[in-house]
Design a protein around this motif. Structure first.
Motif, PDB file in Angstrom:
ATOM      1  N   ALA A  16       0.523  -1.324  -0.236  1.00 21.79           N
ATOM      2  CA  ALA A  16       0.207   0.080  -0.097  1.00 21.79           C
ATOM      3  C   ALA A  16       0.998   1.363  -0.229  1.00 21.79           C
ATOM      4  O   ALA A  16       0.454   2.411  -0.723  1.00 21.79           O
ATOM      5  N   MET A  17       1.618   1.493   0.803  1.00 22.27           N
ATOM      6  CA  MET A  17       2.616   2.330   0.777  1.00 22.27           C
ATOM      7  C   MET A  17       3.422   3.017  -0.361  1.00 22.27           C
ATOM      8  O   MET A  17       3.804   4.192  -0.937  1.00 22.27           O
ATOM      9  N   LYS A  18       4.033   1.282  -1.206  1.00 26.30           N
ATOM     10  CA  LYS A  18       4.226   1.843  -2.441  1.00 26.30           C
ATOM     11  C   LYS A  18       3.378   2.544  -3.622  1.00 26.30           C
ATOM     12  O   LYS A  18       3.834   3.133  -4.467  1.00 26.30           O
ATOM     13  N   LEU A  19       2.620   2.173  -2.832  1.00 30.83           N
ATOM     14  CA  LEU A  19       1.412   2.884  -4.313  1.00 30.83           C
ATOM     15  C   LEU A  19       0.692   3.811  -3.957  1.00 30.83           C
ATOM     16  O   LEU A  19       0.147   4.579  -4.506  1.00 30.83           O
ATOM     17  N   GLY A  20       1.186   4.083  -2.200  1.00 26.24           N
ATOM     18  CA  GLY A  20       0.996   5.062  -2.387  1.00 26.24           C
ATOM     19  C   GLY A  20       1.829   6.597  -3.021  1.00 26.24           C
ATOM     20  O   GLY A  20       1.461   7.882  -3.068  1.00 26.24           O
ATOM     21  N   VAL A  21       2.996   6.111  -2.774  1.00 25.19           N
ATOM     22  CA  VAL A  21       4.124   6.795  -2.847  1.00 25.19           C
ATOM     23  C   VAL A  21       3.921   7.011  -4.261  1.00 25.19           C
ATOM     24  O   VAL A  21       3.965   8.065  -5.745  1.00 25.19           O
ATOM     25  N   LEU A  22       3.474   5.853  -5.450  1.00 26.09           N
ATOM     26  CA  LEU A  22       3.285   5.852  -6.756  1.00 26.09           C
ATOM     27  C   LEU A  22       1.905   7.173  -7.632  1.00 26.09           C
ATOM     28  O   LEU A  22       2.089   7.500  -8.015  1.00 26.09           O
ATOM     29  N   ALA A  23       1.252   7.211  -6.337  1.00 29.13           N
ATOM     30  CA  ALA A  23      -0.261   7.711  -6.604  1.00 29.13           C
ATOM     31  C   ALA A  23       0.013   9.629  -6.565  1.00 29.13           C
ATOM     32  O   ALA A  23       0.020  10.216  -6.924  1.00 29.13           O
ATOM     33  N   VAL A  24       1.591   9.854  -5.114  1.00 29.22           N
ATOM     34  CA  VAL A  24       1.722  11.111  -4.964  1.00 29.22           C
ATOM     35  C   VAL A  24       2.722  11.075  -6.808  1.00 29.22           C
ATOM     36  O   VAL A  24       2.428  12.796  -6.662  1.00 29.22           O
ATOM     37  N   PHE A  25       3.300  10.939  -6.933  1.00 25.71           N
ATOM     38  CA  PHE A  25       3.634  10.808  -8.311  1.00 25.71           C
ATOM     39  C   PHE A  25       3.098  10.969  -9.411  1.00 25.71           C
ATOM     40  O   PHE A  25       3.538  12.436  -9.910  1.00 25.71           O
ATOM     41  N   GLY A  26       1.979  10.441  -9.587  1.00 26.00           N
ATOM     42  CA  GLY A  26       1.104  10.396 -10.091  1.00 26.00           C
ATOM     43  C   GLY A  26       0.229  12.333 -10.030  1.00 26.00           C
ATOM     44  O   GLY A  26      -0.467  12.610 -11.214  1.00 26.00           O
ATOM     45  N   ALA A  27       0.238  12.903  -8.796  1.00 26.37           N
ATOM     46  CA  ALA A  27      -0.203  13.702  -8.399  1.00 26.37           C
ATOM     47  C   ALA A  27       0.277  15.198  -9.215  1.00 26.37           C
ATOM     48  O   ALA A  27      -0.096  16.183 -10.098  1.00 26.37           O
ATOM     49  N   LEU A  28       1.507  15.157  -8.613  1.00 27.12           N
ATOM     50  CA  LEU A  28       2.874  15.722  -8.662  1.00 27.12           C
ATOM     51  C   LEU A  28       2.584  15.931 -10.424  1.00 27.12           C
ATOM     52  O   LEU A  28       2.675  17.201 -11.538  1.00 27.12           O
TER      53      LEU A  28
END
Length: 93
Positions: A65-77
């Protein structure tokens, strides 16, 4: 000839572990790879496929989940930056 985005994606793929496992590289290379979304995606992919990890942590394994959360942050940025660049280029037309 290669366009700039192609060259950038090649570097991110290599640093992120898409070409070879980051675990076999020096510590500085592994750390540099974490600056790319590819590393986080590959870590989640390997966790699910090779190590049987789920989304959330269990007694035996940590989740992805944390790794997918970091990916979501990359996507939002990426969305914010690309929207700003688009507005600057085409907003006045």
């Amino acid at each position: 000839t290669l366009a700039s985005p192609q060259v950038e994606s090649y570097w991110m793929s290599a640093l992120g572990g898409a070409w070879f496992p980051r675990e076999i590289t020096p510590a500085w290379f592994q750390s540099a790879g974490l600056a790319t979304p590819v590393a986080w995606a590959m870590d989640a992919y390997h966790g699910i496929l090779w190590y049987g990890k789920g989304l959330l942590a269990s007694d035996a394994t940590s989740g992805v989940a944390m790794k997918l959360g970091v990916l979501a942050v990359f996507g939002a940025l990426a969305l914010v930056v690309s929207s700003a660049l688009y507005a600057r280029s085409f907003g006045s037309r």
